[in-house]
Design an enzyme around this catalytic site. Structure first.
Site, mmCIF file in Angstrom:
data_model
loop_
_atom_site.group_PDB
_atom_site.id
_atom_site.type_symbol
_atom_site.label_atom_id
_atom_site.label_comp_id
_atom_site.label_asym_id
_atom_site.label_seq_id
_atom_site.Cartn_x
_atom_site.Cartn_y
_atom_site.Cartn_z
ATOM 1 N N ASP A 114 0.812 -1.214 0.000
ATOM 2 C CA ASP A 114 0.000 0.000 0.000
ATOM 3 C C ASP A 114 0.848 1.267 0.000
ATOM 4 O OD1 ASP A 114 0.794 -0.708 2.589
ATOM 5 O OD2 ASP A 114 -0.955 0.209 3.542
ATOM 6 N N ILE A 170 10.440 0.408 8.358
ATOM 7 C CA ILE A 170 11.775 0.922 8.106
ATOM 8 C C ILE A 170 12.781 0.088 8.879
ATOM 9 C CG2 ILE A 170 10.995 3.281 7.663
ATOM 10 C CD1 ILE A 170 11.858 4.003 10.492
ATOM 11 N N GLU A 171 14.024 0.085 8.408
ATOM 12 C CA GLU A 171 15.064 -0.685 9.074
ATOM 13 C C GLU A 171 15.905 0.252 9.925
ATOM 14 O OE1 GLU A 171 14.831 -0.867 5.535
ATOM 15 O OE2 GLU A 171 13.320 -2.393 5.918
ATOM 16 N N ALA A 185 3.861 1.703 -1.482
ATOM 17 C CA ALA A 185 4.337 1.887 -2.850
ATOM 18 C C ALA A 185 3.190 2.282 -3.772
ATOM 19 C CB ALA A 185 4.998 0.603 -3.341
#
Length: 575
Positions: free
Chosen positions: A442, A474-475, A444
Site C-alpha cells: 500500500d 523501516i530498518e 508503494a
C-alpha cells in the site's frame, strides 16, 4: 493550429512512426503542444498520464517488455523535474527510453520566461545523451543520434533526452536535410565475437566441473540460445530481475532457491549480459571463493565491473552463445552431473516447501491475512502466459519469491518503489491479450495511485492487488539496537477500493480468506472478459515481516544476507 508538414514537430512525429513507435506516454503542456498535435496526426497513440514520473515509468516498462524504444513526452520546467525519478530509474536499469520536452523560445532564453530552466544540466548525469536543439535543420540528425545512444550504439543503453525551444518546434526543416537516412528504422547491430575468445571460453566451460550461469539485461532476446547452452552444458542457472522468464522455471538447470549454496560451490561462473552488482555480492571472492569468471556482454561495463573475467567476450549475447555452441561441437562437458542434480533437487524441495508454507501461512495476531496467502491465491489464478509486476518495500520481499510468471517486472536495482501502477498500465496496453497482475504494497501504491485514472481512461485491463497493512516499515541500523530491528510507522487502513470505484473501476475490499478467491475470480473476469482494469484492496496483517526485513535488508534480493557477505569479505580481506 495545424502544423506545417515540414515543421520540426511534424518531422519528430514522422521519425517516431518510421521507427515503429505506436504509443507515447505523455502529459501535455504549452511548450510541447505542436509535437502532441503532430503525434496525433501521425496516428501515434498518446497515453496521457497524471504525473510525468509515471510517463517515464510507463515508457521504461514498454521498453523492457517489448525490446523496443519507449517514448515519453513531458512539458518544460516542472514537467521535466517531475520526470527525473523515472529517468534515473531507467538510467540505472539501462532501459532504452527517449524523453522529449520543450523550452522557452530562443529569444526569451535566460531572461526569466515561463518555466525557463536549462533542463539538460539537470538530466545530463542520468542520461546517455542530453541536448537542446536550437536549429530546425539539425532536429532529425539529433533525434537519430539520441535514439542510437538509447539503444547502446555508443556505449551502454539507457535513457536519452532531447528538447526544443518553442519557436524551433514550429520551425521549418529544409527539404534537403529531410534525409531518409535519419528517418528510417534501422536493424539492431549484431556484434560478432572474437573466435579466439570463444575458443578459450568453450575450453574453460566444457572443462569445468561446477558451472553456474547467471543472466541479465543483455541476455534478453537470447532466451532460446541460453536454453540450448544449458541443455548442452548441463550447467546450473540463476536468473535475476533483469531477465526473469528467459528460462522456464521447469527447466532442470534452474536452482533459484539454492542461490547461496551455488554461488559458493561453482568453480566457473558465466555471466551473460549481467553486471556483478550488489545482487551478486559484487563477485567477491568472499562469496564466490576461487571461482573463475567467463563474462559475455555487448557493453564493456558488463565485462569488467568489480571482477574481470578470465575470459571476456565483447559481443551480442545471442551471437556469442551461438558461437559457443558451435565451438563446443560434440564435446562432452566435464560437468559434475550429481552436483547439478543435487542442487536441482534442493531447489524443488525448497520451492515445494515455499508453496506449502505460503498457502498455509497463519493470520497475524490481528486476525488479518498473511501476505503469502494473498500471493499463493494470485499464483494459482495467474495465467501461464501472464505478466507480473511486483512493487513495495517489505511486501516486495514476499512477492519477489512468492509470485512467478513468464515475464516479471520489479523496481529494479535503483529500488524505485511506486512503479507498480504505471508498469502495469504499460504492460497491459502493450500486450492486451496477456493477463497482467500488479502485486503492490500500500505504501508503494500510494506513489502513483492517481494513475488508476489513466488505466480507466485508456481501458488498460490490468489487475491491481494492493496488500494493505496500513504501515510503513523501516530498518534501524543504529548500533545500539539489534541489527535489522524493524520499526513500524502506522498509516491509515485507507479504502483503496473506494478510490478505485470513484475512477470507474471494478474494485473490491477483501478482509478475510473466504472473500479472497471469489474476489480474484471476479476481478480476473473484469479484466479478461470485460476488458477493463480491476483493483483488489486486500487487508493484510502488519505482523508479517519478511526475511529481508529481519536482516535489515528489505529490498535486497534473497541471494544471501548482505550482512553475512560483508562479514565474509572483511575476513577475506584480513587474510
Amino acid at each position: 493550429m495545424k502544423n506545417d508538414p515540414d515543421s520540426v514537430a511534424s518531422l519528430v512525429a514522422r521519425l517516431l512512426r518510421r521507427r515503429g513507435v505506436e504509443r507515447v506516454f505523455a502529459l501535455c503542456g504549452g511548450h510541447i503542444m505542436p509535437i502532441w498535435m503532430a503525434l496525433d496526426a501521425e496516428g501515434i497513440a498518446i497515453v496521457d498520464v497524471r504525473d510525468e514520473r509515471a510517463a517515464v515509468h510507463m515508457a521504461q516498462a514498454h521498453a523492457e517488455l517489448t525490446g523496443t524504444l519507449g517514448v515519453a513526452l513531458v512539458t518544460a520546467g516542472p514537467g521535466v523535474t517531475n520526470a527525473v525519478t523515472g529517468i534515473a530509474n531507467a538510467h540505472v536499469s539501462r532501459a532504452p527510453v527517449l524523453i522529449i520536452s520543450g523550452t522557452s523560445p530562443t529569444a526569451q532564453e535566460n531572461r526569466g520566461g515561463l518555466q525557463d530552466i536549462d533542463h539538460t544540466q539537470i538530466v545530463r548525469p542520468i542520461t546517455r545523451y542530453a541536448r537542446t536543439v536550437r536549429e530546425p535543420a539539425l532536429a532529425l540528425a539529433e533525434l537519430d543520434e539520441a535514439i542510437a545512444r538509447a539503444h547502446g550504439e555508443a556505449g551502454e543503453p539507457g535513457p536519452v533526452y532531447i528538447d526544443f525551444p518553442v519557436n524551433v518546434v514550429r520551425g521549418i526543416v529544409p527539404k534537403p536535410v529531410q534525409m531518409d537516412e535519419h528517418l528510417r528504422a534501422r536493424p539492431r547491430t549484431l556484434m560478432l565475437p572474437d573466435p579466439a575468445r570463444i575458443a578459450e571460453a568453450a575450453d574453460l566451460l566444457w572443462g569445468a566441473r561446477r558451472v553456474l550461469v547467471v543472466s541479465g539485461r543483455g541476455a534478453r532476446g537470447a532466451g532460446p540460445e541460453l536454453v540450448s547452452l544449458l541443455d548442452r552444458l548441463g550447467a546450473v542457472y540463476l536468473d535475476t530481475g533483469e531477465s526473469r522468464g528467459l528460462v522456464p522455471d521447469s527447466h532442470p538447470s534452474v536452482v533459484a532457491a539454492m542461490r547461496g549454496a551455488v554461488m559458493g560451490d561453482a568453480d566457473v561462473v558465466l555471466t551473460v549480459g549481467r553486471r556483478l552488482d550488489f545482487q551478486l555480492a559484487y563477485g567477491s571472492p568472499a562469496v564466490f571463493g576461487d571461482a573463475r569468471f567467463v563474462r559475455i556482454g555487448d557493453v564493456p561495463g558488463e565485462l569488467r565491473d568489480n571482477r574481470r573475467g578470465e575470459v571476456s567476450v565483447l559481443a551480442s549475447p545471442v551471437a556469442a552463445l551461438r558461437a559457443l555452441l558451435d565451438a563446443a561441437g560434440n564435446r562432452v562437458p566435464a560437468l559434475d552431473r550429481a552436483w547439478a542434480a543435487k542442487l536441482r533437487q534442493g531447489h524443488e524441495e525448497r520451492a515445494a516447501k515455499l508453496r506449502r508454507t505460503m498457502a498455509t501461512a497463519p493470520a497475524g495476531g490481528d486476525g488479518r491475512l498473511h501476505p503469502n496467502r494473498v500471493l499463493a491465491a494470485l499464483q494459482t489464478a495467474l495465467d501461464p502466459d501472464g505478466i507480473a509486476v511486483v512493487d513495495g518495500g517489505d511486501f516486495l520481499s514476499f512477492a519477489r519469491v512468492g509470485l512467478s510468471a513468464p515475464a516479471m517486472l520489479d523496481p529494479g536495482p535503483f529500488g524505485c518503489i511506486g512503479i507498480g501502477v504505471p508498469y502495469g498500465i504499460a504492460a497491459s496496453l502493450a500486450f492486451p491479450d496477456r493477463p497482467v497482475v500488479v502485486a503492490t504494497g500500500d505504501g508503494a501504491f500510494g506513489f502513483n495511485a492517481i494513475e488508476l485514472d489513466t488505466a480507466v481512461r485508456h481501458r488498460a485491463p490490468a489487475l491491481f492487488v494492493v496488500a494493505n497493512n496500513g504501515a510503513w516499515q523501516i530498518e534501524v541500523y543504529d548500533q545500539t539496537v539489534t541489527w535489522g530491528k524493524v520499526v513500524g510507522t502506522q498509516l491509515q487502513h485507507a479504502d483503496h477500493a473506494a478510490m478505485a470505484r470513484a475512477f470507474g473501476m471494478h474494485a473490491e475490499r477483501v478482509e478475510d480468506e473466504a472473500q479472497l478467491g471469489p474476489a480474484i475470480a471476479r476481478a480476473i473476469e473484469e479484466t479478461r472478459v470485460h476488458r477493463r482494469p480491476a483493483l483488489l484492496d486486500v487487508v493484510v496483517t502488519s505482523d508479517a515481516v519478511s526475511s529481508d526485513a529481519k536482516t535489515g535488508l528489505a529490498w535486497v534480493p534473497d541471494l544471501q544476507p548482505l550482512a553475512a557477505w560483508d562479514e565474509a569479505e572483511r575476513r577475506w580481506r584480513a587474510g
